[in-house]
Design an enzyme around this catalytic site. Structure first.
Site, PDB file in Angstrom:
ATOM      1  N   GLY A  46       0.842  -1.199   0.000  1.00 32.34           N
ATOM      2  CA  GLY A  46       0.000   0.000   0.000  1.00 32.34           C
ATOM      3  C   GLY A  46       0.870   1.239   0.000  1.00 32.34           C
ATOM      4  O   GLY A  46       2.025   1.195   0.442  1.00 32.34           O
ATOM      5  N   GLN A  51       3.102  10.075   1.141  1.00 28.66           N
ATOM      6  CA  GLN A  51       4.391   9.375   1.231  1.00 28.66           C
ATOM      7  C   GLN A  51       5.299   9.698   0.048  1.00 28.66           C
ATOM      8  O   GLN A  51       6.506   9.486   0.114  1.00 28.66           O
ATOM      9  CB  GLN A  51       4.174   7.854   1.301  1.00 28.66           C
ATOM     10  CG  GLN A  51       3.563   7.381   2.607  1.00 28.66           C
ATOM     11  CD  GLN A  51       3.421   5.868   2.606  1.00 28.66           C
ATOM     12  OE1 GLN A  51       2.454   5.337   2.074  1.00 28.66           O
ATOM     13  NE2 GLN A  51       4.381   5.181   3.202  1.00 28.66           N
ATOM     14  N   CYS A 108       5.998  -0.154   7.306  1.00 30.33           N
ATOM     15  CA  CYS A 108       5.637   1.016   6.497  1.00 30.33           C
ATOM     16  C   CYS A 108       6.842   1.446   5.674  1.00 30.33           C
ATOM     17  O   CYS A 108       7.964   1.485   6.182  1.00 30.33           O
ATOM     18  CB  CYS A 108       5.211   2.152   7.427  1.00 30.33           C
ATOM     19  SG  CYS A 108       4.773   3.666   6.570  1.00 30.33           S
ATOM     20  N   LEU A 109       6.606   1.772   4.405  1.00 33.35           N
ATOM     21  CA  LEU A 109       7.699   2.213   3.538  1.00 33.35           C
ATOM     22  C   LEU A 109       8.330   3.516   4.040  1.00 33.35           C
ATOM     23  O   LEU A 109       9.457   3.820   3.714  1.00 33.35           O
ATOM     24  CB  LEU A 109       7.199   2.393   2.096  1.00 33.35           C
ATOM     25  CG  LEU A 109       6.754   1.118   1.376  1.00 33.35           C
ATOM     26  CD1 LEU A 109       6.182   1.455   0.007  1.00 33.35           C
ATOM     27  CD2 LEU A 109       7.897   0.123   1.238  1.00 33.35           C
ATOM     28  N   HIS A 150      -4.447   1.856   7.649  1.00 34.29           N
ATOM     29  CA  HIS A 150      -3.066   2.351   7.736  1.00 34.29           C
ATOM     30  C   HIS A 150      -2.844   3.498   6.742  1.00 34.29           C
ATOM     31  O   HIS A 150      -2.275   4.538   7.080  1.00 34.29           O
ATOM     32  CB  HIS A 150      -2.108   1.177   7.453  1.00 34.29           C
ATOM     33  CG  HIS A 150      -0.652   1.530   7.392  1.00 34.29           C
ATOM     34  ND1 HIS A 150       0.274   1.049   8.282  1.00 34.29           N
ATOM     35  CD2 HIS A 150       0.044   2.304   6.510  1.00 34.29           C
ATOM     36  CE1 HIS A 150       1.473   1.523   7.965  1.00 34.29           C
ATOM     37  NE2 HIS A 150       1.369   2.290   6.890  1.00 34.29           N
ATOM     38  N   GLU A 151      -3.331   3.312   5.496  1.00 33.81           N
ATOM     39  CA  GLU A 151      -3.114   4.339   4.459  1.00 33.81           C
ATOM     40  C   GLU A 151      -3.929   5.602   4.736  1.00 33.81           C
ATOM     41  O   GLU A 151      -3.457   6.716   4.497  1.00 33.81           O
ATOM     42  CB  GLU A 151      -3.453   3.794   3.061  1.00 33.81           C
ATOM     43  CG  GLU A 151      -2.700   2.532   2.634  1.00 33.81           C
ATOM     44  CD  GLU A 151      -1.198   2.584   2.807  1.00 33.81           C
ATOM     45  OE1 GLU A 151      -0.624   3.678   2.794  1.00 33.81           O
ATOM     46  OE2 GLU A 151      -0.600   1.504   2.979  1.00 33.81           O
ATOM     47  N   HIS A 154      -2.163   7.855   6.985  1.00 35.51           N
ATOM     48  CA  HIS A 154      -1.166   8.701   6.298  1.00 35.51           C
ATOM     49  C   HIS A 154      -1.813   9.993   5.801  1.00 35.51           C
ATOM     50  O   HIS A 154      -1.210  11.056   5.840  1.00 35.51           O
ATOM     51  CB  HIS A 154      -0.564   7.966   5.087  1.00 35.51           C
ATOM     52  CG  HIS A 154       0.549   7.023   5.428  1.00 35.51           C
ATOM     53  ND1 HIS A 154       1.716   7.428   6.043  1.00 35.51           N
ATOM     54  CD2 HIS A 154       0.692   5.691   5.219  1.00 35.51           C
ATOM     55  CE1 HIS A 154       2.517   6.379   6.205  1.00 35.51           C
ATOM     56  NE2 HIS A 154       1.919   5.308   5.711  1.00 35.51           N
TER      57      HIS A 154
HETATM   58 ZN    ZN Z   1       2.701   3.375   5.659  1.00 36.53          ZN
END
Ligand code: ZN
Length: 192
Positions: A46, A51, A108-109, A150-151, A154
């Site tokens: 995701g 991000q 998470c990236l 989660h997204e 963000h």
């Molecule tokens: Zn993330």
């Protein structure tokens, strides 16, 4: 399509709240495609627009498990997860119903190398637009439900490490600020 740079904590952009998308323009569709390419390359399941430095409410997701050749498989997916067509591009996503609780080991990236258990709703209903500007309603559980929540965090300037205990959050943040990130990523975890 183009690969985009994924911002990592403590980049201040990740703390900001993203704005609603009023209209699905070609630029938004291009951003979605670039985000997908960036997500697959990472690899992650995701990615949210902030991000990659764009403060607009859009997320892309592909939570399908893959076989050894990287081909998507349905094994391990819930029935609800299997009803969704992937990849997902969700514009202005909102969780409209929540049921139950589940704790999932999230990564998470934007916080590479860190994985921890976060408690979220087990079953959700999410309303959004797709890349054609059509309204979609997704009812799901499993990793997809975790990933959507989660997204959306963000989009509201919140990272998963901020959903841990106050002590744990502070410890992780201090460690990153002092030592940066480890070079190698643990690719067996779900990176959202
Ligand atoms: Zn993330």
């Amino acid at each position: 399509m183009a690969l985009l740079e994924v911002l990592t904590y403590p980049n201040p952009i990740l703390k900001r709240k993203s704005v609603k998308i009023e209209q699905v323009t070609p630029a938004i569709v291009k951003l979605a495609k670039d985000m997908l390419e960036t997500m697959y390359e990472a690899p992650g399941v995701g990615l949210a627009a902030p991000q990659v430095g764009e403060l607009v409410r859009m997320i892309v997701i592909d939570t399908r498990p893959t076989d050894d050749d990287g081909k998507p498989i349905t094994e391990g997916m819930t029935e609800l997860e299997q009803k969704v067509s992937y990849p997902l591009i969700l514009i202005n996503p909102e969780v409209t119903k929540k049921e139950g609780k589940i704790k999932w080991e999230e990564g998470c990236l934007s916080v590479p190398g860190y994985v921890d258990g976060v408690e979220r709703a087990k079953l959700i209903e999410c309303r959004a637009w797709n890349e054609k500007g059509e309204e979609v309603v997704i009812k799901t559980d499993g990793l997809l439900a975790v990933c959507i929540q989660h997204e959306i965090d963000h989009l509201d300037g919140k990272l998963f490490i901020e959903r841990l205990s106050t002590i744990k959050t502070a410890m992780i943040k201090n460690k990153i600020k002092k030592h940066g990130y480890p070079d190698k990523k643990d690719k067996n975890e779900d990176v959202l």
